[in-house]
Write a protein that holds these residues in place. Sequence first.
Motif, PDB file in Angstrom:
ATOM      1  N   LEU A   1      -7.860 -46.061  12.974  1.00 58.56           N
ATOM      2  CA  LEU A   1      -6.873 -46.151  11.897  1.00 58.56           C
ATOM      3  C   LEU A   1      -5.490 -46.452  12.472  1.00 58.56           C
ATOM      4  O   LEU A   1      -4.752 -47.297  11.940  1.00 58.56           O
TER       5      LEU A   1
ATOM      6  N   HIS B   1      -4.372 -50.081   2.111  1.00 57.35           N
ATOM      7  CA  HIS B   1      -5.735 -49.565   2.223  1.00 57.35           C
ATOM      8  C   HIS B   1      -5.877 -48.581   3.382  1.00 57.35           C
ATOM      9  O   HIS B   1      -6.920 -47.941   3.532  1.00 57.35           O
ATOM     10  N   LEU B   2      -4.823 -48.431   4.195  1.00 59.12           N
ATOM     11  CA  LEU B   2      -4.838 -47.441   5.269  1.00 59.12           C
ATOM     12  C   LEU B   2      -4.285 -46.098   4.806  1.00 59.12           C
ATOM     13  O   LEU B   2      -4.326 -45.123   5.553  1.00 59.12           O
TER      14      LEU B   2
ATOM     15  N   THR C   1      -3.741 -43.088   1.483  1.00 61.63           N
ATOM     16  CA  THR C   1      -4.261 -42.593   0.216  1.00 61.63           C
ATOM     17  C   THR C   1      -3.501 -43.268  -0.924  1.00 61.63           C
ATOM     18  O   THR C   1      -2.462 -43.905  -0.707  1.00 61.63           O
TER      19      THR C   1
ATOM     20  N   ARG D   1      -7.533 -41.596   6.160  1.00 56.02           N
ATOM     21  CA  ARG D   1      -6.380 -42.327   5.655  1.00 56.02           C
ATOM     22  C   ARG D   1      -5.099 -41.531   5.938  1.00 56.02           C
ATOM     23  O   ARG D   1      -5.126 -40.306   6.070  1.00 56.02           O
TER      24      ARG D   1
END
Length: 339
Positions: free
Chosen positions: A203, A222-223, A225, A318
């Motif tokens: 991530l 999209h990384l 929340t 995330r």
Amino acid sequence: MAPSLSAQDYADITQIFALFGYTFDSAADAGYQWADLYTPDGVFVAGSVVATMRGRETLAAFAAGRLAFPNGFVTLTPGPGTPHNPLAIAHILTDLLITPTPDGAVAKAYRLNARIGDDGRATLAPGGVYHVLLARTPGGWRFKENWYIGPGGAVQEGAKRFLATAGTGAAPAAATGATPGSGRDRMPALTLDAEDDAAIRQLYARFSHAVASGAGDTSLSHLFTSDGVLVDTWTGTSHRGPAALDGLARAARARQEGQGAAGDTEFVWTVKLEATPQGAFGKAYMMTGAPQAPGTPVVMTNGGQYWDDLVKTSDGWRFRKRVFQRSSQVPPPDTRQGR
């Protein structure tokens, strides 16, 4: 049977090396957090026999800046030592090579020396290499011997036995006077399993690539929340939610197209992870490299630390909150400073 390590062992040893940088650069707990990465009889050799430190009190004094070795002499300053900036970046360890042995593991890591000026300009210089003997203790993995060789420095006699066994799985010969230690447990609990550890590190890497390339309208959102936020305490800006985060990605892509070359590159090292009731808390050293004219070196233009609250969702790990702290700024009154 050849000695082996589990995926969890590799993850935990990687964490120990991350803690090495944070605990030394910040001199946390008057240097004792760095000292507690060692077994009770653990030894650190800083380039020469004179600069040999053994035991918790001596190691803590060195990390706190109270113990020094000017011109081959030893000086010890009373008191707690000079306070360190918890946002400091100095020791960046890279290319960690871990080799299992019958009694534990040996490791080798390259070091870069980093400095962030008052203007935020970051500089890097070669910093040498560490040869390390690790022991598995009831409190987790610990450094038993740590031999530091500066740039261009001669390999100490005691460290030469590591060179003969690097990558072979054979144990280095015992150092004179070395005895097994039981370790201490003052470090954060290493409770993230190896799969989670690997996923979070990916991530971090995806974030850096997304910032550099601005590829795709959802390269950042999209990384995070759905209510995730990215905060820059230096500029006083924050970006919450998909629309704001995706706007950053589009701006990065526009800068790249305007430059006609790759955009700024984020270099992230020394990722430290800690399990929390909500998921995980992470820290990472970060520097930004800006492209110059073709054929010229990249210039480091910014540096600091990321402090991250992470959660595990149905789609994987995330960022819930990512905060950038520039190393040249005054640290905020945050309870996480000592972590």
